[in-house]
Design a protein around this motif. Structure first.
Motif, PDB file in Angstrom:
ATOM      1  N   CYS A  58      12.422  -1.701  10.215  1.00  0.00           N
ATOM      2  CA  CYS A  58      11.333  -1.047  10.008  1.00  0.00           C
ATOM      3  C   CYS A  58      11.171  -0.431   8.714  1.00  0.00           C
ATOM      4  N   GLU A  59      10.239  -0.173   8.090  1.00  0.00           N
ATOM      5  CA  GLU A  59       9.831   0.583   6.886  1.00  0.00           C
ATOM      6  C   GLU A  59       8.838   1.610   7.133  1.00  0.00           C
ATOM      7  N   ALA A  60       9.154   2.685   6.519  1.00  0.00           N
ATOM      8  CA  ALA A  60       8.169   3.780   6.881  1.00  0.00           C
ATOM      9  C   ALA A  60       7.365   4.335   5.263  1.00  0.00           C
ATOM     10  N   PHE A  61       6.050   4.303   5.335  1.00  0.00           N
ATOM     11  CA  PHE A  61       5.507   4.827   3.941  1.00  0.00           C
ATOM     12  C   PHE A  61       4.638   5.972   4.555  1.00  0.00           C
ATOM     13  N   ILE A  62       4.983   7.157   3.660  1.00  0.00           N
ATOM     14  CA  ILE A  62       4.339   8.505   3.812  1.00  0.00           C
ATOM     15  C   ILE A  62       3.352   8.574   2.527  1.00  0.00           C
ATOM     16  N   ILE A  63       2.069   8.780   2.744  1.00  0.00           N
ATOM     17  CA  ILE A  63       1.021   8.794   1.819  1.00  0.00           C
ATOM     18  C   ILE A  63       0.947  10.333   1.445  1.00  0.00           C
ATOM     19  N   LEU A  64       1.441  10.642   0.527  1.00  0.00           N
ATOM     20  CA  LEU A  64       1.748  11.962  -0.384  1.00  0.00           C
ATOM     21  C   LEU A  64       0.280  12.428  -0.998  1.00  0.00           C
ATOM     22  N   GLN A  65      -0.383  11.548  -1.483  1.00  0.00           N
ATOM     23  CA  GLN A  65      -1.448  11.707  -2.469  1.00  0.00           C
ATOM     24  C   GLN A  65      -2.362  10.298  -2.505  1.00  0.00           C
ATOM     25  N   GLY A  66      -3.457  10.592  -2.623  1.00  0.00           N
ATOM     26  CA  GLY A  66      -4.284   9.239  -2.765  1.00  0.00           C
ATOM     27  C   GLY A  66      -4.965   8.556  -1.736  1.00  0.00           C
ATOM     28  N   SER A  67      -5.416   7.388  -1.871  1.00  0.00           N
ATOM     29  CA  SER A  67      -5.847   6.559  -0.831  1.00  0.00           C
ATOM     30  C   SER A  67      -5.840   5.119  -1.395  1.00  0.00           C
ATOM     31  N   GLY A  68      -6.082   4.414  -0.283  1.00  0.00           N
ATOM     32  CA  GLY A  68      -5.868   2.854  -0.471  1.00  0.00           C
ATOM     33  C   GLY A  68      -5.894   2.168   0.734  1.00  0.00           C
ATOM     34  N   THR A  69      -5.330   1.056   0.653  1.00  0.00           N
ATOM     35  CA  THR A  69      -5.173   0.235   2.150  1.00  0.00           C
ATOM     36  C   THR A  69      -3.743  -0.218   2.214  1.00  0.00           C
ATOM     37  N   MET A  70      -3.289  -0.345   3.552  1.00  0.00           N
ATOM     38  CA  MET A  70      -2.211  -1.077   3.703  1.00  0.00           C
ATOM     39  C   MET A  70      -2.281  -2.477   4.150  1.00  0.00           C
ATOM     40  N   GLU A  71      -1.794  -3.401   3.585  1.00  0.00           N
ATOM     41  CA  GLU A  71      -2.152  -4.960   3.850  1.00  0.00           C
ATOM     42  C   GLU A  71      -0.858  -5.156   4.586  1.00  0.00           C
ATOM     43  N   ILE A  72      -1.412  -5.721   6.018  1.00  0.00           N
ATOM     44  CA  ILE A  72      -0.248  -6.200   6.657  1.00  0.00           C
ATOM     45  C   ILE A  72      -0.768  -7.721   7.372  1.00  0.00           C
ATOM     46  N   ASN A  73       0.136  -8.655   7.025  1.00  0.00           N
ATOM     47  CA  ASN A  73      -0.294  -9.805   7.368  1.00  0.00           C
ATOM     48  C   ASN A  73      -1.737 -10.278   7.064  1.00  0.00           C
ATOM     49  N   GLY A  74      -2.186  -9.724   5.873  1.00  0.00           N
ATOM     50  CA  GLY A  74      -3.246 -10.291   5.390  1.00  0.00           C
ATOM     51  C   GLY A  74      -4.726  -9.222   5.845  1.00  0.00           C
ATOM     52  N   GLU A  75      -4.402  -8.503   6.808  1.00  0.00           N
ATOM     53  CA  GLU A  75      -5.311  -7.513   7.154  1.00  0.00           C
ATOM     54  C   GLU A  75      -5.241  -6.044   6.439  1.00  0.00           C
ATOM     55  N   HIS A  76      -6.360  -5.635   6.009  1.00  0.00           N
ATOM     56  CA  HIS A  76      -6.336  -4.306   5.452  1.00  0.00           C
ATOM     57  C   HIS A  76      -6.591  -2.872   6.223  1.00  0.00           C
ATOM     58  N   THR A  77      -5.857  -1.902   6.247  1.00  0.00           N
ATOM     59  CA  THR A  77      -5.908  -0.576   7.084  1.00  0.00           C
ATOM     60  C   THR A  77      -6.287   0.404   6.199  1.00  0.00           C
ATOM     61  N   PRO A  78      -7.317   1.024   6.040  1.00  0.00           N
ATOM     62  CA  PRO A  78      -7.545   2.178   5.150  1.00  0.00           C
ATOM     63  C   PRO A  78      -6.239   3.161   5.491  1.00  0.00           C
ATOM     64  N   VAL A  79      -5.744   3.803   4.043  1.00  0.00           N
ATOM     65  CA  VAL A  79      -4.899   4.850   4.230  1.00  0.00           C
ATOM     66  C   VAL A  79      -5.233   6.030   3.361  1.00  0.00           C
ATOM     67  N   THR A  80      -4.879   7.287   3.702  1.00  0.00           N
ATOM     68  CA  THR A  80      -5.022   8.269   2.969  1.00  0.00           C
ATOM     69  C   THR A  80      -3.804   9.401   2.901  1.00  0.00           C
ATOM     70  N   THR A  81      -4.283  10.449   2.185  1.00  0.00           N
ATOM     71  CA  THR A  81      -3.238  11.543   2.156  1.00  0.00           C
ATOM     72  C   THR A  81      -2.963  11.990   3.674  1.00  0.00           C
ATOM     73  N   GLY A  82      -1.648  12.108   3.933  1.00  0.00           N
ATOM     74  CA  GLY A  82      -1.178  12.581   5.176  1.00  0.00           C
ATOM     75  C   GLY A  82      -0.759  11.200   6.237  1.00  0.00           C
ATOM     76  N   ASP A  83      -1.118  10.197   5.919  1.00  0.00           N
ATOM     77  CA  ASP A  83      -1.103   9.309   6.760  1.00  0.00           C
ATOM     78  C   ASP A  83       0.637   8.673   6.876  1.00  0.00           C
ATOM     79  N   ILE A  84       0.867   8.172   7.822  1.00  0.00           N
ATOM     80  CA  ILE A  84       2.196   7.591   8.018  1.00  0.00           C
ATOM     81  C   ILE A  84       2.094   6.245   8.496  1.00  0.00           C
ATOM     82  N   ILE A  85       2.459   5.175   7.798  1.00  0.00           N
ATOM     83  CA  ILE A  85       2.630   3.894   8.396  1.00  0.00           C
ATOM     84  C   ILE A  85       4.063   3.371   8.461  1.00  0.00           C
ATOM     85  N   ILE A  86       4.243   2.833   9.784  1.00  0.00           N
ATOM     86  CA  ILE A  86       5.561   2.093  10.116  1.00  0.00           C
ATOM     87  C   ILE A  86       5.372   0.607  10.132  1.00  0.00           C
ATOM     88  N   VAL A  87       5.928  -0.228   9.164  1.00  0.00           N
ATOM     89  CA  VAL A  87       5.652  -1.509   9.154  1.00  0.00           C
ATOM     90  C   VAL A  87       6.849  -2.142   9.922  1.00  0.00           C
TER      91      VAL A  87
END
Length: 124
Positions: A58-87
Protein backbone atom coordinates in the motif's frame (compact mmCIF):
# COMPACT_ATOMS: atom_id res chain seq x y z
CA UNK A 1 -8.33 2.70 -3.20
CA UNK A 2 -9.46 4.19 0.05
CA UNK A 3 -10.18 7.92 0.41
CA UNK A 4 -10.72 9.74 3.68
CA UNK A 5 -10.03 13.09 5.35
CA UNK A 6 -7.29 14.00 7.80
CA UNK A 7 -10.03 14.85 10.31
CA UNK A 8 -11.14 11.19 10.26
CA UNK A 9 -7.85 9.88 11.63
CA UNK A 10 -7.83 8.59 15.18
CA UNK A 11 -5.70 10.55 17.66
CA UNK A 12 -2.49 8.56 18.23
CA UNK A 13 0.25 8.91 20.79
CA UNK A 14 2.21 5.82 19.63
CA UNK A 15 2.97 4.23 16.29
CA UNK A 16 2.56 6.13 13.05
CA UNK A 17 -0.34 8.46 12.27
CA UNK A 18 -1.70 6.24 9.45
CA UNK A 19 -1.47 2.96 11.36
CA UNK A 20 -5.21 2.23 11.16
CA UNK A 21 -5.27 2.50 7.36
CA UNK A 22 -1.71 1.80 6.14
CA UNK A 23 -0.44 -1.71 7.01
CA UNK A 24 2.97 -1.83 8.69
CA UNK A 25 4.44 -0.99 12.07
CA UNK A 26 6.68 1.85 10.84
CA UNK A 27 6.70 4.45 8.09
CA UNK A 28 9.59 3.13 6.02
CA UNK A 29 9.87 5.36 2.94
CA UNK A 30 8.33 8.46 1.48
CA UNK A 31 8.74 12.04 0.48
CA UNK A 32 7.27 15.45 -0.19
CA UNK A 33 6.22 16.24 -3.75
CA UNK A 34 5.49 19.60 -5.41
CA UNK A 35 3.67 18.91 -8.70
CA UNK A 36 3.79 21.26 -11.65
CA UNK A 37 0.55 22.73 -12.99
CA UNK A 38 -1.29 19.96 -14.86
CA UNK A 39 1.40 17.36 -14.12
CA UNK A 40 0.57 13.63 -14.11
CA UNK A 41 2.82 11.54 -11.87
CA UNK A 42 4.50 8.30 -12.91
CA UNK A 43 3.83 8.78 -16.62
CA UNK A 44 5.65 6.16 -18.70
CA UNK A 45 7.11 4.48 -15.57
CA UNK A 46 6.26 0.93 -16.61
CA UNK A 47 8.60 -1.53 -18.30
CA UNK A 48 9.55 -0.47 -21.82
CA UNK A 49 8.06 3.00 -21.16
CA UNK A 50 4.53 1.64 -20.78
CA UNK A 51 2.21 3.93 -18.91
CA UNK A 52 1.50 2.27 -15.56
CA UNK A 53 2.83 2.43 -12.00
CA UNK A 54 2.11 -0.24 -9.37
CA UNK A 55 3.52 -1.46 -6.03
CA UNK A 56 3.35 -4.73 -4.11
CA UNK A 57 2.33 -2.84 -0.96
CA UNK A 58 0.00 0.00 0.00
CA UNK A 59 1.00 3.61 -0.56
CA UNK A 60 -0.49 6.66 1.15
CA UNK A 61 -0.86 10.12 -0.33
CA UNK A 62 -1.75 13.05 1.94
CA UNK A 63 -2.87 16.15 0.06
CA UNK A 64 -1.27 19.08 1.88
CA UNK A 65 -2.23 21.79 -0.61
CA UNK A 66 -3.97 22.16 -3.95
CA UNK A 67 -6.31 19.92 -5.89
CA UNK A 68 -6.44 17.44 -8.72
CA UNK A 69 -7.45 13.83 -9.29
CA UNK A 70 -6.10 10.48 -8.20
CA UNK A 71 -6.22 8.18 -11.19
CA UNK A 72 -6.62 4.52 -10.18
CA UNK A 73 -6.78 1.92 -12.97
CA UNK A 74 -7.93 4.66 -15.37
CA UNK A 75 -10.68 6.08 -13.14
CA UNK A 76 -10.33 9.62 -11.76
CA UNK A 77 -11.31 10.61 -8.20
CA UNK A 78 -11.19 14.32 -7.23
CA UNK A 79 -8.74 15.14 -4.41
CA UNK A 80 -8.13 18.33 -2.46
CA UNK A 81 -6.35 19.68 0.61
CA UNK A 82 -6.88 17.40 3.62
CA UNK A 83 -7.61 14.21 1.66
CA UNK A 84 -5.77 10.96 2.30
CA UNK A 85 -5.64 8.35 -0.45
CA UNK A 86 -4.51 4.78 0.20
CA UNK A 87 -3.52 3.00 -2.99
CA UNK A 88 -3.87 -0.79 -2.70
CA UNK A 89 -1.22 -3.27 -3.95
CA UNK A 90 -1.42 -3.76 -7.70
CA UNK A 91 -3.47 -0.62 -8.42
CA UNK A 92 -2.11 1.43 -11.30
CA UNK A 93 -1.98 4.96 -9.87
CA UNK A 94 -1.19 8.48 -11.06
CA UNK A 95 -1.75 11.80 -9.31
CA UNK A 96 -2.98 14.54 -11.64
CA UNK A 97 -2.32 18.10 -10.50
CA UNK A 98 -4.75 20.93 -11.18
CA UNK A 99 -3.76 23.67 -13.62
CA UNK A 100 -5.22 26.34 -11.30
CA UNK A 101 -4.14 25.02 -7.88
CA UNK A 102 -1.09 22.71 -8.20
CA UNK A 103 -0.92 19.88 -5.72
CA UNK A 104 1.54 19.33 -2.85
CA UNK A 105 1.59 15.85 -1.31
CA UNK A 106 3.33 13.69 1.22
CA UNK A 107 3.55 10.08 0.03
CA UNK A 108 4.69 7.15 2.13
CA UNK A 109 4.90 3.39 2.57
CA UNK A 110 4.91 1.42 5.82
CA UNK A 111 6.53 -1.90 6.68
CA UNK A 112 7.56 -4.10 9.59
CA UNK A 113 10.93 -2.32 9.72
CA UNK A 114 11.94 1.26 10.31
CA UNK A 115 13.61 3.34 7.59
CA UNK A 116 17.32 2.46 7.28
CA UNK A 117 18.30 5.80 8.89
CA UNK A 118 16.33 4.86 12.02
CA UNK A 119 17.58 1.30 12.49
CA UNK A 120 20.10 0.40 15.14
CA UNK A 121 23.55 -0.41 13.88
CA UNK A 122 23.79 -4.09 12.98
CA UNK A 123 20.00 -4.61 12.80
CA UNK A 124 17.97 -5.45 9.70
Amino acid sequence: MLKLRLSELRDRKNGHILQDILPGDYLSSGGLSFAKRGERSHTNDGPDGRDYHIHGDCEAFIILQGSGTMEINGEHTPVTTGDIIIVEPGEDHHLNSSEDDPIVTVWCHASLNRHKNQQQEGSV
